[in-house]
Design a protein around this motif. Sequence first.
Motif, PDB file in Angstrom:
ATOM      1  N   GLN A 319       0.862  -1.151  -0.047  1.00  0.00           N
ATOM      2  CA  GLN A 319      -0.022  -0.020   0.024  1.00  0.00           C
ATOM      3  C   GLN A 319       1.000   1.183  -0.232  1.00  0.00           C
ATOM      4  OE1 GLN A 319      -2.726  -0.062   3.451  1.00  0.00           O
ATOM      5  NE2 GLN A 319      -3.643  -2.008   2.400  1.00  0.00           N
ATOM      6  N   VAL A 320       0.976   1.980  -1.070  1.00  0.00           N
ATOM      7  CA  VAL A 320       2.036   2.966  -1.280  1.00  0.00           C
ATOM      8  C   VAL A 320       1.236   4.082  -1.758  1.00  0.00           C
ATOM      9  CG1 VAL A 320       4.275   3.544  -2.487  1.00  0.00           C
ATOM     10  CG2 VAL A 320       3.762   1.339  -1.943  1.00  0.00           C
ATOM     11  N   HIS A 321       1.623   5.273  -0.919  1.00  0.00           N
ATOM     12  CA  HIS A 321       1.148   6.620  -1.168  1.00  0.00           C
ATOM     13  C   HIS A 321       2.146   7.364  -1.854  1.00  0.00           C
ATOM     14  CE1 HIS A 321      -1.072  10.331   0.560  1.00  0.00           C
ATOM     15  NE2 HIS A 321      -1.425  10.100  -0.658  1.00  0.00           N
ATOM     16  N   VAL A 322       1.892   7.740  -2.913  1.00  0.00           N
ATOM     17  CA  VAL A 322       2.878   8.795  -3.849  1.00  0.00           C
ATOM     18  C   VAL A 322       2.290  10.000  -4.261  1.00  0.00           C
ATOM     19  CG1 VAL A 322       4.363   8.475  -6.053  1.00  0.00           C
ATOM     20  CG2 VAL A 322       3.647   6.317  -5.035  1.00  0.00           C
ATOM     21  N   TYR A 323       2.711  10.910  -3.491  1.00  0.00           N
ATOM     22  CA  TYR A 323       2.165  12.158  -3.668  1.00  0.00           C
ATOM     23  C   TYR A 323       3.046  13.417  -3.721  1.00  0.00           C
ATOM     24  CZ  TYR A 323       2.237  13.657   1.308  1.00  0.00           C
ATOM     25  OH  TYR A 323       2.585  14.080   2.634  1.00  0.00           O
ATOM     26  N   ASN A 324       2.635  14.460  -4.456  1.00  0.00           N
ATOM     27  CA  ASN A 324       3.685  15.600  -4.501  1.00  0.00           C
ATOM     28  C   ASN A 324       4.995  15.064  -4.996  1.00  0.00           C
ATOM     29  OD1 ASN A 324       1.967  17.890  -1.952  1.00  0.00           O
ATOM     30  ND2 ASN A 324       1.491  17.451  -4.223  1.00  0.00           N
ATOM     31  N   ASN A 325       5.155  14.270  -5.849  1.00  0.00           N
ATOM     32  CA  ASN A 325       6.500  14.119  -6.433  1.00  0.00           C
ATOM     33  C   ASN A 325       6.732  14.703  -7.820  1.00  0.00           C
ATOM     34  OD1 ASN A 325       7.606  12.096  -4.373  1.00  0.00           O
ATOM     35  ND2 ASN A 325       5.626  11.214  -4.941  1.00  0.00           N
ATOM     36  N   ARG A 326       8.104  14.899  -8.235  1.00  0.00           N
ATOM     37  CA  ARG A 326       8.447  15.634  -9.503  1.00  0.00           C
ATOM     38  C   ARG A 326       9.082  14.620 -10.257  1.00  0.00           C
ATOM     39  NH1 ARG A 326      10.707  20.303 -11.757  1.00  0.00           N
ATOM     40  NH2 ARG A 326      12.872  19.995 -12.365  1.00  0.00           N
ATOM     41  N   TYR A 327       8.616  14.471 -11.511  1.00  0.00           N
ATOM     42  CA  TYR A 327       9.415  13.393 -12.395  1.00  0.00           C
ATOM     43  C   TYR A 327       9.829  14.172 -13.605  1.00  0.00           C
ATOM     44  CZ  TYR A 327       7.137   9.880  -9.821  1.00  0.00           C
ATOM     45  OH  TYR A 327       6.488   8.880  -8.642  1.00  0.00           O
ATOM     46  N   VAL A 328      11.066  13.925 -13.945  1.00  0.00           N
ATOM     47  CA  VAL A 328      11.782  14.564 -15.085  1.00  0.00           C
ATOM     48  C   VAL A 328      12.666  13.727 -16.148  1.00  0.00           C
ATOM     49  CG1 VAL A 328      13.164  16.694 -15.843  1.00  0.00           C
ATOM     50  CG2 VAL A 328      11.836  16.893 -13.705  1.00  0.00           C
ATOM     51  N   VAL A 329      12.115  13.790 -17.288  1.00  0.00           N
ATOM     52  CA  VAL A 329      12.953  13.163 -18.187  1.00  0.00           C
ATOM     53  C   VAL A 329      13.710  14.187 -18.966  1.00  0.00           C
ATOM     54  CG1 VAL A 329      12.871  11.717 -20.244  1.00  0.00           C
ATOM     55  CG2 VAL A 329      11.287  11.282 -18.374  1.00  0.00           C
ATOM     56  N   PRO A 330      15.053  14.003 -19.181  1.00  0.00           N
ATOM     57  CA  PRO A 330      15.857  14.937 -19.937  1.00  0.00           C
ATOM     58  C   PRO A 330      15.399  15.032 -21.394  1.00  0.00           C
ATOM     59  CG  PRO A 330      17.149  13.469 -19.367  1.00  0.00           C
ATOM     60  CD  PRO A 330      15.886  13.090 -18.579  1.00  0.00           C
ATOM     61  N   GLU A 345      -1.055  -7.520  -6.935  1.00  0.00           N
ATOM     62  CA  GLU A 345      -1.570  -7.031  -5.840  1.00  0.00           C
ATOM     63  C   GLU A 345      -1.100  -5.741  -5.128  1.00  0.00           C
ATOM     64  OE1 GLU A 345      -2.007 -10.257  -2.581  1.00  0.00           O
ATOM     65  OE2 GLU A 345      -1.821 -11.701  -4.233  1.00  0.00           O
ATOM     66  N   SER A 346      -0.369  -5.094  -6.042  1.00  0.00           N
ATOM     67  CA  SER A 346      -0.150  -3.494  -5.314  1.00  0.00           C
ATOM     68  C   SER A 346      -1.425  -2.703  -5.355  1.00  0.00           C
ATOM     69  CB  SER A 346       0.903  -3.112  -6.358  1.00  0.00           C
ATOM     70  OG  SER A 346       0.577  -2.806  -7.532  1.00  0.00           O
ATOM     71  N   ARG A 347      -1.320  -1.627  -4.350  1.00  0.00           N
ATOM     72  CA  ARG A 347      -2.414  -0.891  -4.164  1.00  0.00           C
ATOM     73  C   ARG A 347      -1.913   0.528  -3.926  1.00  0.00           C
ATOM     74  NH1 ARG A 347      -4.534  -4.420  -5.968  1.00  0.00           N
ATOM     75  NH2 ARG A 347      -6.166  -5.807  -4.842  1.00  0.00           N
ATOM     76  N   VAL A 348      -1.615   1.098  -5.074  1.00  0.00           N
ATOM     77  CA  VAL A 348      -1.039   2.575  -5.124  1.00  0.00           C
ATOM     78  C   VAL A 348      -1.846   3.806  -5.248  1.00  0.00           C
ATOM     79  CG1 VAL A 348       0.816   4.159  -6.557  1.00  0.00           C
ATOM     80  CG2 VAL A 348       1.030   1.499  -6.207  1.00  0.00           C
ATOM     81  N   ARG A 349      -1.698   4.763  -4.517  1.00  0.00           N
ATOM     82  CA  ARG A 349      -2.514   5.700  -4.522  1.00  0.00           C
ATOM     83  C   ARG A 349      -1.495   6.969  -5.085  1.00  0.00           C
ATOM     84  NH1 ARG A 349      -7.854   6.327  -2.186  1.00  0.00           N
ATOM     85  NH2 ARG A 349      -7.684   8.547  -2.403  1.00  0.00           N
ATOM     86  N   ALA A 350      -1.536   7.438  -6.160  1.00  0.00           N
ATOM     87  CA  ALA A 350      -0.913   8.648  -6.831  1.00  0.00           C
ATOM     88  C   ALA A 350      -1.431   9.751  -6.731  1.00  0.00           C
ATOM     89  CB  ALA A 350      -0.072   8.219  -7.864  1.00  0.00           C
ATOM     90  N   GLU A 351      -1.074  10.862  -6.096  1.00  0.00           N
ATOM     91  CA  GLU A 351      -1.841  12.026  -6.015  1.00  0.00           C
ATOM     92  C   GLU A 351      -1.053  13.251  -6.293  1.00  0.00           C
ATOM     93  OE1 GLU A 351      -5.051  12.102  -2.932  1.00  0.00           O
ATOM     94  OE2 GLU A 351      -3.849  10.555  -1.634  1.00  0.00           O
ATOM     95  N   ASN A 352      -1.677  14.098  -7.221  1.00  0.00           N
ATOM     96  CA  ASN A 352      -0.971  15.286  -7.494  1.00  0.00           C
ATOM     97  C   ASN A 352       0.693  15.336  -7.687  1.00  0.00           C
ATOM     98  OD1 ASN A 352      -3.580  15.887  -6.527  1.00  0.00           O
ATOM     99  ND2 ASN A 352      -3.037  17.757  -5.784  1.00  0.00           N
ATOM    100  N   ASN A 353       0.976  14.560  -8.843  1.00  0.00           N
ATOM    101  CA  ASN A 353       2.469  14.455  -9.046  1.00  0.00           C
ATOM    102  C   ASN A 353       2.471  15.136 -10.428  1.00  0.00           C
ATOM    103  OD1 ASN A 353       3.454  12.389  -7.106  1.00  0.00           O
ATOM    104  ND2 ASN A 353       1.587  11.462  -7.757  1.00  0.00           N
ATOM    105  N   ALA A 354       3.716  15.531 -10.771  1.00  0.00           N
ATOM    106  CA  ALA A 354       4.021  16.493 -11.882  1.00  0.00           C
ATOM    107  C   ALA A 354       5.280  15.731 -12.706  1.00  0.00           C
ATOM    108  CB  ALA A 354       4.371  17.679 -11.594  1.00  0.00           C
ATOM    109  N   PHE A 355       4.728  15.500 -14.126  1.00  0.00           N
ATOM    110  CA  PHE A 355       5.751  14.698 -14.952  1.00  0.00           C
ATOM    111  C   PHE A 355       6.158  15.771 -16.124  1.00  0.00           C
ATOM    112  CE2 PHE A 355       2.980  11.717 -12.733  1.00  0.00           C
ATOM    113  CZ  PHE A 355       3.881  10.819 -12.610  1.00  0.00           C
TER     114      PHE A 355
END
Length: 450
Positions: A319-330, A345-355
């Motif tokens: 159970q993974v909470h992924v929020y307010n992260n920044r992702y950059v591909v050059p 069986e993963s349970r990921v909640r991804a909230e307000n991330n920027a790519f």
Amino acid sequence: MPLVRHVLHVTVAAGLLAALSVPASADGREGGRGVERETLPARDGWAAADGGTTGGAAADDAHVFTVHDRAELVRALDGGSDTPKIIRVVGTIDANTDDRGRRLDCEDYAVDGYDLRRYLAAYDPRTWGGAKPAGPQEEARQASARRQAERVELSVGSHTTLVGIGSGAVLKGASLKVENADNVIIRNLEFRDAYDCFPVWQPNTGGLGDWKSAYDNLWLRGATHVWIDHITASDAGRPDAEEPTYFGRNYLRHDGLLDITNGSDLITVEWSRFADHDKAMLIGNSDTATGDRGKLRVTLHHNEFSSVVQRAPRVRFGQVHVYNNRYVVPPDAHDHRYFLGISTESRVRAENNAFTTPGHIEAADVVKSWNGSALHATGTLFNGFPVDLVALNNSYNSGSEHDLTPDVGWTPTLHGPIDTAERADRAVARGAGAGRLTAHADRITTPSTD
């Protein structure tokens, strides 16, 4: 309102070392109090659950150490003992050194006649076939690898705080292992180039075979209550992409930047930077590790993943909470695969991330599913535009995987305010990574966007 991680005091970063330092004794022990005794704030992610994470805050003055080289670090770690301890890292510590501090190269570890050219000749698939390597050169490789592991694998025990002092605290070439330990804090450290001198050839991996390296920069294995804050992890100028190709495959020298496996649980990773690497972060190492059910509860917030190819993170069971992260591909990247890996069986909640990516990478490339079934993703920005990651994944699903449902069956309760992706993106760009902390004598903060 400014985005501030906690309500904390701030001083000038240049004064960090002076503000925190107290005189050390001849054996490296020291007294006094400072930010090294700071504990994880309440509700700051999964590591705040079930009593929270205090690290070495209870250490007596005899177990507060300032270390400058590998020998001092090894003594302070005390073989991964559970004695409460605080270890303050100053400057660059190179794990590939002997007990006198002399630099060790791969040739210094090689024993029993190991030679890469002989190894390649012995296990060339055109003559060796698809069997697992065996015989004198593989035995020599294993013996040589054990010699390097004795130097670079460093164990962290329970009730430990490991903190970098100032802007230049680096662990170079080390593979830091938090194994079957509880209550650990790791902050303000750069992890650089966990380089494997002796990768092994695996003939049947991925159909064509592949090279496997041994060391993660930081590996949590059966670890609980771990707070990782303001670290930087990368290959630091020695990327695998510049290594040669053998048997038609890249000669990989690095494994993961941060792996969380084998029943690890209650982990918070925040304000950190993962960069210039292939496989960044693995949470759950096997589809058959059913003992991980109910564990691998991890919070990732305000982190930057820059120039990583994949696994940011890849999740099984957790159970993974992924929020307010920044992702950059050059702009010049041509080997990007995905960021969020949704597996068994993963349970990921991804909230307000920027790519942010160049034009040849599609929004559908953000998510990849292997036997996954659920992803809750909201508030996502892709190159400045809102996107629905679940709908995109399902639209572009080739049929080899089931569509993902947004119902992950749980709602996070342990977290601070969740900002917009746009605002978090700016804050993380300014504040994530090692050496970015500013400090008062009793608290630490991250710079705001304003």
